[in-house]
Design a protein around this motif. Structure first.
Motif, PDB file in Angstrom:
ATOM      1  N   GLU A 133     132.988  -7.292  18.259  1.00  0.00           N
ATOM      2  CA  GLU A 133     132.263  -6.866  19.459  1.00  0.00           C
ATOM      3  C   GLU A 133     133.233  -6.314  20.497  1.00  0.00           C
ATOM      4  O   GLU A 133     134.417  -6.653  20.517  1.00  0.00           O
ATOM      5  CB  GLU A 133     131.494  -8.050  20.059  1.00  0.00           C
ATOM      6  N   ARG A 134     132.707  -5.461  21.371  1.00  0.00           N
ATOM      7  CA  ARG A 134     133.483  -4.909  22.479  1.00  0.00           C
ATOM      8  C   ARG A 134     132.915  -5.430  23.802  1.00  0.00           C
ATOM      9  O   ARG A 134     131.694  -5.563  23.955  1.00  0.00           O
ATOM     10  CB  ARG A 134     133.419  -3.384  22.472  1.00  0.00           C
ATOM     11  N   TYR A 135     133.813  -5.723  24.725  1.00  0.00           N
ATOM     12  CA  TYR A 135     133.405  -6.269  26.019  1.00  0.00           C
ATOM     13  C   TYR A 135     134.020  -5.445  27.148  1.00  0.00           C
ATOM     14  O   TYR A 135     135.153  -4.969  27.049  1.00  0.00           O
ATOM     15  CB  TYR A 135     133.835  -7.730  26.150  1.00  0.00           C
ATOM     16  N   ASP A 136     133.257  -5.310  28.224  1.00  0.00           N
ATOM     17  CA  ASP A 136     133.797  -4.653  29.408  1.00  0.00           C
ATOM     18  C   ASP A 136     134.699  -5.593  30.194  1.00  0.00           C
ATOM     19  O   ASP A 136     135.656  -5.157  30.843  1.00  0.00           O
ATOM     20  CB  ASP A 136     132.648  -4.180  30.307  1.00  0.00           C
ATOM     21  N   VAL A 137     134.387  -6.880  30.126  1.00  0.00           N
ATOM     22  CA  VAL A 137     135.166  -7.890  30.851  1.00  0.00           C
ATOM     23  C   VAL A 137     135.298  -9.132  29.977  1.00  0.00           C
ATOM     24  O   VAL A 137     134.311  -9.588  29.389  1.00  0.00           O
ATOM     25  CB  VAL A 137     134.485  -8.278  32.180  1.00  0.00           C
ATOM     26  N   VAL A 138     136.519  -9.664  29.901  1.00  0.00           N
ATOM     27  CA  VAL A 138     136.758 -10.976  29.312  1.00  0.00           C
ATOM     28  C   VAL A 138     137.386 -11.844  30.394  1.00  0.00           C
ATOM     29  O   VAL A 138     138.421 -11.486  30.970  1.00  0.00           O
ATOM     30  CB  VAL A 138     137.689 -10.920  28.091  1.00  0.00           C
ATOM     31  N   VAL A 139     136.745 -12.969  30.693  1.00  0.00           N
ATOM     32  CA  VAL A 139     137.286 -13.930  31.655  1.00  0.00           C
ATOM     33  C   VAL A 139     137.723 -15.157  30.862  1.00  0.00           C
ATOM     34  O   VAL A 139     136.889 -15.858  30.280  1.00  0.00           O
ATOM     35  CB  VAL A 139     136.243 -14.329  32.719  1.00  0.00           C
ATOM     36  N   ASP A 140     139.030 -15.399  30.833  1.00  0.00           N
ATOM     37  CA  ASP A 140     139.564 -16.567  30.123  1.00  0.00           C
ATOM     38  C   ASP A 140     139.856 -17.652  31.146  1.00  0.00           C
ATOM     39  O   ASP A 140     140.880 -17.637  31.818  1.00  0.00           O
ATOM     40  CB  ASP A 140     140.834 -16.196  29.354  1.00  0.00           C
ATOM     41  N   VAL A 141     138.943 -18.603  31.251  1.00  0.00           N
ATOM     42  CA  VAL A 141     139.078 -19.673  32.237  1.00  0.00           C
ATOM     43  C   VAL A 141     140.146 -20.678  31.831  1.00  0.00           C
ATOM     44  O   VAL A 141     140.870 -21.211  32.673  1.00  0.00           O
ATOM     45  CB  VAL A 141     137.727 -20.391  32.421  1.00  0.00           C
ATOM     46  N   VAL A 142     140.276 -20.920  30.530  1.00  0.00           N
ATOM     47  CA  VAL A 142     141.113 -22.026  30.051  1.00  0.00           C
ATOM     48  C   VAL A 142     142.468 -21.602  29.516  1.00  0.00           C
ATOM     49  O   VAL A 142     143.309 -22.437  29.203  1.00  0.00           O
ATOM     50  CB  VAL A 142     140.360 -22.833  28.968  1.00  0.00           C
ATOM     51  N   GLY A 143     142.708 -20.302  29.392  1.00  0.00           N
ATOM     52  CA  GLY A 143     144.020 -19.838  28.973  1.00  0.00           C
ATOM     53  C   GLY A 143     144.314 -19.971  27.500  1.00  0.00           C
ATOM     54  O   GLY A 143     145.477 -20.125  27.103  1.00  0.00           O
ATOM     55  N   GLY A 182     124.730  -4.501  33.664  1.00  0.00           N
ATOM     56  CA  GLY A 182     124.861  -3.884  32.356  1.00  0.00           C
ATOM     57  C   GLY A 182     126.184  -4.118  31.667  1.00  0.00           C
ATOM     58  O   GLY A 182     126.322  -3.793  30.473  1.00  0.00           O
ATOM     59  N   ASP A 183     127.173  -4.671  32.348  1.00  0.00           N
ATOM     60  CA  ASP A 183     128.467  -4.954  31.711  1.00  0.00           C
ATOM     61  C   ASP A 183     128.320  -6.027  30.640  1.00  0.00           C
ATOM     62  O   ASP A 183     127.535  -6.978  30.789  1.00  0.00           O
ATOM     63  CB  ASP A 183     129.487  -5.445  32.746  1.00  0.00           C
ATOM     64  N   ALA A 184     129.083  -5.866  29.561  1.00  0.00           N
ATOM     65  CA  ALA A 184     129.192  -6.905  28.544  1.00  0.00           C
ATOM     66  C   ALA A 184     130.360  -7.803  28.945  1.00  0.00           C
ATOM     67  O   ALA A 184     131.506  -7.363  28.989  1.00  0.00           O
ATOM     68  CB  ALA A 184     129.436  -6.296  27.173  1.00  0.00           C
ATOM     69  N   VAL A 185     130.060  -9.071  29.247  1.00  0.00           N
ATOM     70  CA  VAL A 185     131.058 -10.014  29.771  1.00  0.00           C
ATOM     71  C   VAL A 185     131.177 -11.198  28.824  1.00  0.00           C
ATOM     72  O   VAL A 185     130.169 -11.798  28.430  1.00  0.00           O
ATOM     73  CB  VAL A 185     130.664 -10.514  31.177  1.00  0.00           C
ATOM     74  N   LEU A 186     132.418 -11.528  28.453  1.00  0.00           N
ATOM     75  CA  LEU A 186     132.676 -12.728  27.664  1.00  0.00           C
ATOM     76  C   LEU A 186     133.438 -13.725  28.527  1.00  0.00           C
ATOM     77  O   LEU A 186     134.415 -13.358  29.198  1.00  0.00           O
ATOM     78  CB  LEU A 186     133.478 -12.403  26.406  1.00  0.00           C
ATOM     79  N   ASP A 195     125.481  -8.803  30.584  1.00  0.00           N
ATOM     80  CA  ASP A 195     125.122  -9.315  29.263  1.00  0.00           C
ATOM     81  C   ASP A 195     126.238 -10.288  28.878  1.00  0.00           C
ATOM     82  O   ASP A 195     127.362  -9.871  28.598  1.00  0.00           O
ATOM     83  CB  ASP A 195     125.042  -8.160  28.275  1.00  0.00           C
ATOM     84  N   VAL A 196     125.944 -11.608  28.865  1.00  0.00           N
ATOM     85  CA  VAL A 196     126.990 -12.625  28.858  1.00  0.00           C
ATOM     86  C   VAL A 196     127.111 -13.316  27.508  1.00  0.00           C
ATOM     87  O   VAL A 196     126.117 -13.790  26.945  1.00  0.00           O
ATOM     88  CB  VAL A 196     126.742 -13.674  29.963  1.00  0.00           C
ATOM     89  N   PHE A 231     136.911 -14.586  40.207  1.00  0.00           N
ATOM     90  CA  PHE A 231     137.275 -13.937  38.940  1.00  0.00           C
ATOM     91  C   PHE A 231     136.334 -12.776  38.625  1.00  0.00           C
ATOM     92  O   PHE A 231     136.776 -11.700  38.201  1.00  0.00           O
ATOM     93  CB  PHE A 231     137.266 -14.950  37.799  1.00  0.00           C
ATOM     94  N   LEU A 232     135.041 -12.976  38.812  1.00  0.00           N
ATOM     95  CA  LEU A 232     134.076 -11.925  38.489  1.00  0.00           C
ATOM     96  C   LEU A 232     134.150 -10.769  39.479  1.00  0.00           C
ATOM     97  O   LEU A 232     134.017  -9.601  39.098  1.00  0.00           O
ATOM     98  CB  LEU A 232     132.667 -12.514  38.448  1.00  0.00           C
TER      99      LEU A 232
END
Length: 329
Positions: free
Chosen positions: A220-230, A160-164, A186-187, A151-152
């Protein structure tokens, strides 16, 4: 002395509650020319295992899975998507492994982890257990670690990416926060309150208790959002992304795929919904991070094989942090 041709295994007799799981004796497998026979020391129970057992799957998968379990396997599927143990024997064409190798592996759609032995093709994602992991820790790498890595990587996470990470406290999420941190991101982690201290210890810069706060309302603003659980709200999550931000649907529905495809055609954000392919380069990169001490397994509970139904009940409670391991021997 006559070698026994039977082994202990958990058999899933149809779909339903954990009561469909039965510990019984089945025939011990024999490796084909391109296969290895693994003496299983540990397997796991994941949320995906529970969804498979309940047939709680996307519509496109339900009929093929039902036919596989009911007709092809005759209600005698051995569950378990990941194993760790020792290679007992190898087929004539196997070149990467020898008997005695300590390995972890993803069983993919063969399943079979909840048994004393499993045969897998050499081409499957199989790797030697990295130092300093134990067997019980390494068994968590195939599902949690390799999916997190996939995923990543698919989101091109950089320093330096802002990741949620939404659903950061599970099998995949606990690995994802460590990998993203190791890569300099930055997680921000989203999960229930009782899991947040563990997520902080894994490197999370910020944590959000979803029972108290909606992450899309934080401004907040994020460069990447990873939704593991949907569970992330699609439109509101898109608005949380920076321009050219990436939204990874780790558990995509058919509707999510359709909306993601349309967004990719018309928007300034990118939606990614590819499933993990267990690429060799992902396995190698994950092992390197483990050996460098940047990634570790989070094991919540361990159960013996004959208590696997209780392990399923615990996973379904939603309370687990990280992984639930089954000790096969």
């Amino acid at each position: 002395m006559i070698e026994t041709r039977e082994m202990r295994a958990v058999v899933m007799r149809g779909f339903g509650s954990p009561d469909v799981l039965e510990l019984t004796a089945v025939e011990k497998p024999t490796p084909a020319d391109d296969e290895v026979l693994i003496r299983t020391r540990a397997t796991t129970v994941t949320a995906g295992d529970c969804e498979f057992r309940r047939l709680d799957l996307p519509l496109s998968f339900r009929l093929p899975v039902w036919l596989y379990v009911k007709l092809w396997k005759g209600n005698r599927v051995v569950p378990g998507q990941e194993v760790a143990g020792e290679i007992e024997s190898v087929g004539d064409d196997v070149t990467r492994f020898v008997p005695g190798d300590q390995v972890f592996a993803a069983t993919s759609f063969r399943f079979g982890g909840a048994a004393e032995y499993v045969c897998l093709p050499e081409s499957y994602p199989i790797a030697r257990i990295p130092e300093p992991m134990t067997v019980e820790e390494a068994v968590t790498l195939p599902t949690g670690g390799l999916n997190a890595m996939h995923f990543l990587r698919s989101a091109n996470v950089e320093d330096g990416d802002a990741v949620l990470i939404n659903g950061a406290g599970g099998s995949i999420g606990t690995y994802a926060v460590q990998i993203a941190t190791a890569w300099g991101a930055d997680v921000t982690c989203v999960d229930s309150g009782e899991k947040l201290d563990v997520l902080r210890s894994l490197g999370a810069n910020y944590v959000v208790d979803y029972t108290r706060e909606e992450f899309t309302d934080r401004g907040e603003r994020y460069d990447v959002v990873v939704d593991v659980v949907g569970t992330s709200p699609f439109s509101r999550t898109l608005r949380c992304l920076s321009i050219d931000g990436r939204y990874v649907l780790g558990n995509p529905t058919l509707l999510g795929r359709i909306r993601g495809g349309w967004t990719n055609l018309t928007g300034e954000r990118i939606v990614i919904s590819s499933l993990a392919g267990y690429a060799p380069e992902d396995v190698e990169a994950l092992v390197e991070l483990v050996e460098a001490g940047e990634v570790r397994a989070v094991v919540d509970r361990r159960y013996p094989l004959d208590e696997i139904a209780d392990a399923h009940r615990y996973v379904e409670s939603g309370r687990k942090t990280g992984n639930v391991v089954i000790d096969v021997v």
